[in-house]
Design a protein around this motif. Structure first.
Motif, mmCIF file in Angstrom:
data_model
loop_
_atom_site.group_PDB
_atom_site.id
_atom_site.type_symbol
_atom_site.label_atom_id
_atom_site.label_comp_id
_atom_site.label_asym_id
_atom_site.label_seq_id
_atom_site.Cartn_x
_atom_site.Cartn_y
_atom_site.Cartn_z
ATOM 1 N N LEU A 61 -10.345 7.826 -11.453
ATOM 2 C CA LEU A 61 -11.725 7.658 -11.887
ATOM 3 C C LEU A 61 -12.330 8.940 -12.413
ATOM 4 N N GLY A 62 -13.180 8.787 -13.410
ATOM 5 C CA GLY A 62 -13.973 9.886 -13.927
ATOM 6 C C GLY A 62 -15.242 10.045 -13.115
ATOM 7 N N GLU A 63 -16.240 10.620 -13.732
ATOM 8 C CA GLU A 63 -17.503 10.913 -13.063
ATOM 9 C C GLU A 63 -18.232 9.634 -12.636
ATOM 10 N N GLN A 64 -18.762 9.670 -11.420
ATOM 11 C CA GLN A 64 -19.529 8.540 -10.901
ATOM 12 C C GLN A 64 -20.885 8.465 -11.590
ATOM 13 N N GLN A 65 -21.312 7.243 -11.863
ATOM 14 C CA GLN A 65 -22.637 7.025 -12.431
ATOM 15 C C GLN A 65 -23.429 6.121 -11.491
ATOM 16 N N VAL A 66 -24.626 6.536 -11.162
ATOM 17 C CA VAL A 66 -25.502 5.741 -10.309
ATOM 18 C C VAL A 66 -26.070 4.589 -11.139
ATOM 19 N N ARG A 99 -6.967 -6.024 1.424
ATOM 20 C CA ARG A 99 -7.578 -6.234 2.749
ATOM 21 C C ARG A 99 -7.029 -5.238 3.766
ATOM 22 N N THR A 100 -5.722 -4.979 3.721
ATOM 23 C CA THR A 100 -5.119 -3.998 4.632
ATOM 24 C C THR A 100 -5.692 -2.616 4.364
ATOM 25 N N ASP A 101 -5.804 -2.248 3.087
ATOM 26 C CA ASP A 101 -6.355 -0.948 2.713
ATOM 27 C C ASP A 101 -7.800 -0.812 3.188
ATOM 28 N N VAL A 102 -8.602 -1.859 2.986
ATOM 29 C CA VAL A 102 -10.002 -1.832 3.398
ATOM 30 C C VAL A 102 -10.113 -1.770 4.923
ATOM 31 N N GLN A 103 -9.294 -2.539 5.626
ATOM 32 C CA GLN A 103 -9.321 -2.508 7.089
ATOM 33 C C GLN A 103 -8.968 -1.120 7.617
ATOM 34 N N ASN A 104 -7.982 -0.475 7.017
ATOM 35 C CA ASN A 104 -7.594 0.870 7.450
ATOM 36 C C ASN A 104 -8.667 1.908 7.147
ATOM 37 N N ALA A 105 -9.384 1.724 6.051
ATOM 38 C CA ALA A 105 -10.415 2.690 5.663
ATOM 39 C C ALA A 105 -11.725 2.486 6.423
ATOM 40 N N HIS A 106 -11.954 1.264 6.912
ATOM 41 C CA HIS A 106 -13.230 0.939 7.557
ATOM 42 C C HIS A 106 -12.964 0.245 8.887
ATOM 43 N N PRO A 137 -26.373 3.587 3.375
ATOM 44 C CA PRO A 137 -25.641 2.921 2.298
ATOM 45 C C PRO A 137 -25.474 3.762 1.035
ATOM 46 N N GLU A 138 -26.416 4.628 0.729
ATOM 47 C CA GLU A 138 -26.280 5.448 -0.476
ATOM 48 C C GLU A 138 -25.061 6.363 -0.390
ATOM 49 N N SER A 139 -24.921 7.071 0.724
ATOM 50 C CA SER A 139 -23.762 7.950 0.870
ATOM 51 C C SER A 139 -22.487 7.141 1.088
ATOM 52 N N ASP A 140 -22.594 5.952 1.691
ATOM 53 C CA ASP A 140 -21.419 5.102 1.864
ATOM 54 C C ASP A 140 -20.875 4.630 0.513
ATOM 55 N N ALA A 141 -21.763 4.298 -0.429
ATOM 56 C CA ALA A 141 -21.325 3.899 -1.775
ATOM 57 C C ALA A 141 -20.625 5.061 -2.469
ATOM 58 N N LEU A 168 -16.506 5.142 -3.485
ATOM 59 C CA LEU A 168 -16.013 5.385 -4.842
ATOM 60 C C LEU A 168 -15.168 6.655 -4.876
ATOM 61 N N THR A 169 -15.532 7.644 -4.100
ATOM 62 C CA THR A 169 -14.714 8.859 -3.996
ATOM 63 C C THR A 169 -13.354 8.522 -3.395
ATOM 64 N N ARG A 170 -13.322 7.650 -2.390
ATOM 65 C CA ARG A 170 -12.056 7.235 -1.773
ATOM 66 C C ARG A 170 -11.139 6.556 -2.786
ATOM 67 N N LEU A 171 -11.726 5.843 -3.730
ATOM 68 C CA LEU A 171 -10.943 5.102 -4.720
ATOM 69 C C LEU A 171 -10.590 5.932 -5.960
ATOM 70 N N THR A 172 -11.098 7.152 -6.045
ATOM 71 C CA THR A 172 -10.924 7.975 -7.245
ATOM 72 C C THR A 172 -9.463 8.237 -7.577
ATOM 73 N N SER A 173 -8.663 8.633 -6.611
ATOM 74 C CA SER A 173 -7.267 8.946 -6.921
ATOM 75 C C SER A 173 -6.465 7.683 -7.245
ATOM 76 N N LYS A 174 -6.767 6.587 -6.575
ATOM 77 C CA LYS A 174 -6.042 5.339 -6.816
ATOM 78 C C LYS A 174 -6.263 4.809 -8.234
ATOM 79 N N TYR A 175 -7.484 4.975 -8.741
ATOM 80 C CA TYR A 175 -7.828 4.440 -10.056
ATOM 81 C C TYR A 175 -8.103 5.527 -11.089
#
Length: 177
Positions: free
Chosen positions: A111-116, A56-63, A94-98, A102-109
């Protein structure tokens, strides 16, 4: 003359209604985490509560402009987990927000290539990627619509099953005002 009048009405009323409909259907929204979703139970142990506070803290700081934030850790008896976290609030794109989330979360997790992931709902977008967290394989999926944005981190599920489960969680967590 009648044809010009009808065309004018269609352009002046029809186009804004077509493009605006997803916005007024999806915003405003509220989020509430149910105790049970399918075979998943909301966890309330100390470790899960700590994870929820951090998310929740991470989400609040990001948004910073979000109306509200939410987070929860769900698990099955078989050991599958689904951690969900996000916001409610207006999203014009919303498309670019999604994609951005996911790009914001890439380093934390890692992540490989995003799939729509196709949603068949105008104004609702979803993306998923495979990664790792604490040495465990995970799938991270994000949804965004005009009233909410959230991500789920899933263990012991395929990408397709994770995307489906995120849709199920969304239907149970988000309600339209």
């Amino acid at each position: 003359m009648l044809m010009v009048t009808l065309l004018s009405i269609a352009c002046c009323c029809g186009c804004p209604a077509y493009f605006g409909k997803p916005m007024w259907e999806q915003y405003p929204a509220t989020a509430s985490l149910p105790a049970q979703v399918a075979d998943l139970s909301l966890r309330t142990d100390a470790r899960s509560e700590n994870t929820i506070r951090e998310l929740r803290t991470d989400v609040q700081n990001a948004h910073l402009l979000a109306d509200d934030t939410f987070a929860g850790v769900y698990a099955t008896r078989q050991g599958k987990t689904a951690t969900v976290f996000g916001t409610t609030g207006f999203h014009l794109t919303p498309e670019s927000d999604a994609e951005d989330e996911l790009t914001r979360l890439t380093s934390k997790y890692d992540l490989g290539e995003q799939q729509v992931v196709e949603t068949d709902v105008r104004g609702e977008h979803q993306r998923c990627a495979v990664g790792r967290s604490d040495g465990v394989d995970v799938v991270v999926c994000t949804w965004a619509d005009h009233g909410s944005l959230a991500s789920g981190v899933f263990t012991r599920l395929s990408l397709a099953d994770s995307a489906t489960l995120l849709g199920t969680l969304r239907k149970h967590i988000v309600s339209r005002d």
